[in-house]
Enzyme design. Sequence first.
Site, PDB file in Angstrom:
ATOM      1  N   HIS A   1       0.829  -1.201   0.000  1.00 41.59           N
ATOM      2  CA  HIS A   1       0.000   0.000   0.000  1.00 41.59           C
ATOM      3  C   HIS A   1       0.868   1.258   0.000  1.00 41.59           C
ATOM      4  CE1 HIS A   1      -3.808   2.134   1.316  1.00 41.59           C
ATOM      5  NE2 HIS A   1      -2.896   3.030   1.665  1.00 41.59           N
ATOM      6  N   GLU A   2       1.849   1.317   0.900  1.00 42.21           N
ATOM      7  CA  GLU A   2       2.681   2.511   1.008  1.00 42.21           C
ATOM      8  C   GLU A   2       3.633   2.650  -0.183  1.00 42.21           C
ATOM      9  OE1 GLU A   2       1.679   4.567   3.000  1.00 42.21           O
ATOM     10  OE2 GLU A   2       0.521   3.275   4.329  1.00 42.21           O
TER      11      GLU A   2
ATOM     12  N   HIS B   1       1.771   4.319  -2.915  1.00 42.79           N
ATOM     13  CA  HIS B   1       1.740   5.765  -2.697  1.00 42.79           C
ATOM     14  C   HIS B   1       3.055   6.394  -3.136  1.00 42.79           C
ATOM     15  CE1 HIS B   1      -2.098   5.794  -0.910  1.00 42.79           C
ATOM     16  NE2 HIS B   1      -1.774   5.487   0.331  1.00 42.79           N
TER      17      HIS B   1
ATOM     18  N   HIS C   1      -5.225   7.083  -2.809  1.00 42.54           N
ATOM     19  CA  HIS C   1      -6.252   6.116  -2.430  1.00 42.54           C
ATOM     20  C   HIS C   1      -7.338   6.004  -3.499  1.00 42.54           C
ATOM     21  CE1 HIS C   1      -4.843   7.094   1.820  1.00 42.54           C
ATOM     22  NE2 HIS C   1      -4.548   5.823   1.634  1.00 42.54           N
TER      23      HIS C   1
END
Length: 268
Positions: free
Chosen positions: A160-161, A164, A170
């Site tokens: 997830h990070e 980013h 998101h």
Amino acid sequence: FRETERIKDNIRQFYFIVNINMKLNLIIFISILKWLKVHLRKNVFSYIIVIITIVACVALIKYSNRKRYGGPWRLSTVVYNIDDSVPFSMKYRIREIMNEITNVSGIKFRERNGSDIAYVNIIYMTDDSRGCSSLVGCHDSKQDLTLLPYCVDDDNSIKHELMHAIGFTHEQSRPDRDEFIDINYDNINDYNEYNYNIEKNFAWDDITRMLPYDVKSIVHYSGTGNSVNGKPSITDKSGNIIEKNNDFSEGDIIKLRKYYELYKDYVF
């Protein structure tokens, strides 16, 4: 082809605005220095005003450089450093996930050398003051990606990070999200509420907008995340709770591949 050209035009417009902003800050700073040279010797009050103005100018420049949304990574290569605070087992897993992203997309990860100014600094924290977090995209400076202890056994958080850091925000922040999901703000804690806002101004993440809404994306929050009362924070239009995603979706892989194709020759 037209869609690709439109995205490139958006990137040029984005960087034109950023460059104007930085040049304006530089002009302000030079003006302050000139004023300092002329007026500093007059009185103490002038000296105090100068100090306050310089501090404000530095803060403005720092804010401009730490925008939440950055730009693409040059040559589709993410430069990174893994801090000594990160446990060995987590370092190993982070590199495995980076290799996984490279294998499915072509996006490369390279460890920082002494001359690299722009890089992701991956750090490990034992307190939850900052949470698992990362800035979005490349900010042309050092940018922290923070991981917490539970990330050791949670590939979801690392993936997830890293998404980013590459440049994707998101999924639930897409401008078209209300056609597919409902955000139950009354059930979300105040600290994380901003992560559920629609983001309209990150022009260069048009890769996401080219694709269908993806509730299975690794950057889509689960339906129970950040709940303040145990009730669902996100549901689909039928009232079903959005499940937690533990791996890259097919849509994520398509995004990553498109990113590589768009920016593999990007050198600005």
